[in-house]
Write a protein that holds these residues in place. Structure first.
Motif, PDB file in Angstrom:
ATOM      1  N   ILE A   6     -28.258 -20.544  28.240  1.00 12.50           N
ATOM      2  CA  ILE A   6     -28.103 -21.765  29.020  1.00 12.50           C
ATOM      3  C   ILE A   6     -28.438 -23.011  28.229  1.00 12.50           C
ATOM      4  N   ARG A   7     -29.139 -22.828  27.122  1.00 12.70           N
ATOM      5  CA  ARG A   7     -29.499 -23.953  26.261  1.00 12.70           C
ATOM      6  C   ARG A   7     -28.248 -24.466  25.543  1.00 12.70           C
ATOM      7  N   PRO A   8     -27.920 -25.728  25.738  1.00 14.28           N
ATOM      8  CA  PRO A   8     -26.679 -26.263  25.158  1.00 14.28           C
ATOM      9  C   PRO A   8     -26.585 -26.064  23.654  1.00 14.28           C
ATOM     10  N   THR A   9     -27.726 -26.011  22.985  1.00  9.51           N
ATOM     11  CA  THR A   9     -27.702 -25.872  21.535  1.00  9.51           C
ATOM     12  C   THR A   9     -27.548 -24.424  21.085  1.00  9.51           C
ATOM     13  N   SER A  10     -27.616 -23.503  22.037  1.00 10.21           N
ATOM     14  CA  SER A  10     -27.547 -22.097  21.660  1.00 10.21           C
ATOM     15  C   SER A  10     -26.127 -21.675  21.286  1.00 10.21           C
ATOM     16  N   PRO A  11     -26.024 -20.841  20.259  1.00 17.37           N
ATOM     17  CA  PRO A  11     -24.692 -20.327  19.898  1.00 17.37           C
ATOM     18  C   PRO A  11     -24.100 -19.463  21.005  1.00 17.37           C
ATOM     19  N   VAL A  12     -24.920 -18.985  21.887  1.00 14.00           N
ATOM     20  CA  VAL A  12     -24.462 -18.086  22.945  1.00 14.00           C
ATOM     21  C   VAL A  12     -24.022 -18.844  24.194  1.00 14.00           C
ATOM     22  N   ASN A  13     -24.295 -20.128  24.239  1.00 13.38           N
ATOM     23  CA  ASN A  13     -23.923 -20.887  25.424  1.00 13.38           C
ATOM     24  C   ASN A  13     -22.437 -20.732  25.741  1.00 13.38           C
ATOM     25  N   PRO A  14     -22.136 -20.199  26.930  1.00 14.26           N
ATOM     26  CA  PRO A  14     -20.751 -19.877  27.249  1.00 14.26           C
ATOM     27  C   PRO A  14     -19.830 -21.097  27.292  1.00 14.26           C
ATOM     28  N   PHE A  15     -20.425 -22.288  27.423  1.00 13.92           N
ATOM     29  CA  PHE A  15     -19.601 -23.491  27.437  1.00 13.92           C
ATOM     30  C   PHE A  15     -19.522 -24.133  26.067  1.00 13.92           C
ATOM     31  N   GLY A  16     -20.279 -23.590  25.124  1.00 11.96           N
ATOM     32  CA  GLY A  16     -20.437 -24.242  23.836  1.00 11.96           C
ATOM     33  C   GLY A  16     -19.362 -23.923  22.812  1.00 11.96           C
ATOM     34  N   GLU A  17     -19.458 -24.648  21.732  1.00 13.37           N
ATOM     35  CA  GLU A  17     -18.515 -24.551  20.625  1.00 13.37           C
ATOM     36  C   GLU A  17     -18.482 -23.126  20.053  1.00 13.37           C
ATOM     37  N   ALA A  18     -19.673 -22.625  19.763  1.00  8.92           N
ATOM     38  CA  ALA A  18     -19.794 -21.380  19.004  1.00  8.92           C
ATOM     39  C   ALA A  18     -19.223 -20.166  19.720  1.00  8.92           C
ATOM     40  N   SER A  19     -19.059 -20.258  21.028  1.00  7.50           N
ATOM     41  CA  SER A  19     -18.541 -19.078  21.736  1.00  7.50           C
ATOM     42  C   SER A  19     -17.174 -19.352  22.347  1.00  7.50           C
TER      43      SER A  19
END
Lengths: 220, 220
Positions: A110-123
Motif C-alpha cells: 500500500i506504500r506508494p513508494t513500494s515496488p509492489v504497490n499495485p497502482f505503481g510504476e514497478a508493477s
DNA sequence: ACTCATCCTTGAACACGTTCAAAATTCGAT
DNA sequence: ATCGAATTTTGAACGTGTTCAAGGATGAGT
C-alpha cells in the motif's frame, strides 16, 4: 553456464518465498534468508535492493499463477456471474498459502513508494496481466455486457478484486470461508445489477457513474 | 498536581504529532522525539508502547476534530447529497495537514495487529464515533432514506469513506483536487442511486445486496 | 523525620533492514 | 597461460524501533 549469477538470484528468491510461506514475513529476516541460502547478507542485497523486492518476486509469481488458473477456470463458462466467480475464486486459491502473510504484504504494497504497490510504476506489468484476466472474463461472457459498460468494467472489477483481497486478508474464518461466501453472493449480484442498465432511470445513473469515473481518472 | 505524569505524556504526544506533521513519519524517530521533548527514549516508551501508539494518538485526535467539524457542516443541510459532501469534505479537511504522512499512516493502520487498525479492537471507540457521524448524516436527511436501507447505510457509507481516504492518500494533485472532485461527483450519485430503490426490479437487487452484507458480516 | 512501595526515568543493549569499501571470483582478450 | 576489467561476494558498520535492569523521585503511613 552464463547462469551462475541467475542461479544465486533464484536461490535467494526461492529460499525467501519458502520462508515467507512457512514462518511469515517478520520472522523471515534478511540474515535468516542469507544463512539458509548459504550466502552473505550483502550478497542477497546485490540481487534484491530491499526486502520489498523479494515481496515483489512473490507478487509476480502469484499473479502469473492466477492468470493460468483463471484462464483454465473460465473454459466453458458463459454467464458473467460464473466467470466472475471463476476469476475471483482462482485468485483466492493462488493466494491461500500466503494467507498469514497477507497483512504484511498489503502493508508493504500500500506504500506508494513500494515496488509492489499495485497502482505503481514497478508493477505495471503485473497489473496489466491482472486486468487482462478481468477483460477476458467480461468480453467472453454471454449474454454480453452492455456495450457502454464494456470498456470500463474490467478496471472496476479489478478494483473490486483489490477490495475482495483486502477482505480476504482480514478474514479469520477457517479456510477463509467468508470470503468464498462473499464471492458467491456478490458475483451474481453484480451480473444482475449490470443487467438493470436497460431500465431508463437506472441507465442514466450508470452513465453518470461512468462519467465520474472517467473524469476523476483523467484528472480533468 | 497529580498531573505530573500526564504532563510528560502530553509533552511526548504533542512533540510527536508536531514532528509527524512537519517532517513526516520516517524522519520522526523515537530518538528525535525524545530529544526534542527533553526526555529519554525509554521514558517515551513508558507512555507509548510503540511508535504505532503515537500514530493512534494522532488518529484519535483527527477523529475527534472530524466529529466536531462534521456536526457543524451538517447544520441546515437537508438533502442527503449535501450531507454526504459535508461529512466527506470535513474529513478531508481535518486530514489535510497530514497528507504526506498518509501512506505511512495507512500502512500502519492496515496491519491487523496495529492499534490504529480501523477494524480492530483498540480503535472501537474511534470507529464508533466515526460511524455516528454517518448515522447522523443519514438520519437527519430529508427527503428521508428508504426505511429498509436506513439501518445498514451508515456502515456502508463509512466503508466507502475508508475508500475515499485511501484515494486521498494516493491523490498527488495539488490540494488533493481530485479527491474533492470525486466527493462532489459521488455524493449526488449515491443519493440518486438510493432513490432508485422505489423501482421494483432495482428494489429486489438492493434487498439482495443488503442480505449478502448481513450474511457475510455475521459469518452465518 | 523515616520507611518503603509505587511510580518515573535513564541509557546501554538487542535484532532488524540496509549500505559500502574491500576482497574474491569470473571471463574475454591476448 | 596471463592479464585486467567486470562481476560477484563478503562482513563490518550505521541508524532504526524496542527492551530492560537499574536507579531516582514521590508520597502515604507511622
Amino acid at each position: 553456464m552464463a547462469a551462475k549469477s541467475e542461479q544465486t538470484r533464484q536461490l535467494v528468491a526461492n529460499v525467501a518465498l519458502k520462508m515467507f510461506r512457512e514462518i511469515g514475513f517478520e520472522k523471515t529476516t534478511m540474515r535468516a534468508i542469507a544463512q539458509e541460502a548459504g550466502v552473505s547478507v550483502g550478497n542477497a542485497y546485490y540481487y534484491f535492493a530491499s526486502k520489498d523486492e523479494l515481496v515483489q518476486e512473490l507478487y509476480i509469481q502469484v499473479q502469473d499463477e492466477h492468470a493460468t488458473m483463471a484462464a483454465q477456470a473460465l473454459e466453458g463458462v458463459q454467464d458473467l456471474a460464473g466467470r466472475l466467480k471463476a476469476v475471483l475464486h482462482s485468485g483466492i486459491d493462488v493466494m491461500a498459502p500466503y494467507h498469514q502473510f497477507g497483512s504484511d504484504f498489503i502493508a508493504t504494497a500500500i506504500r506508494p513508494t513500494s515496488p509492489v504497490n499495485p497502482f505503481g510504476e514497478a508493477s505495471t506489468a503485473a497489473r496489466e496481466a491482472s486486468l487482462a484476466i478481468f477483460r477476458s472474463a467480461v468480453e467472453g461472457s454471454s449474454p454480453a455486457v452492455a456495450k457502454k459498460l464494456r470498456g470500463d468494467l474490467p478496471e472496476l472489477l479489478w478494483l473490486a478484486y483489490m477490495g475482495v483481497a483486502l477482505f480476504w486478508v482480514y478474514d479469520r474464518s477457517e479456510g477463509q470461508r467468508r470470503t468464498r461466501k462473499l464471492i458467491d453472493g456478490a458475483a451474481p449480484l453484480v451480473a444482475r445489477g449490470l443487467s438493470l442498465a436497460k431500465i431508463p432511470g437506472v441507465s442514466k445513473v450508470f452513465d453518470d457513474v461512468l462519467g465520474l469515473v472517467r473524469r476523476v481518472k483523467e484528472d480533468s
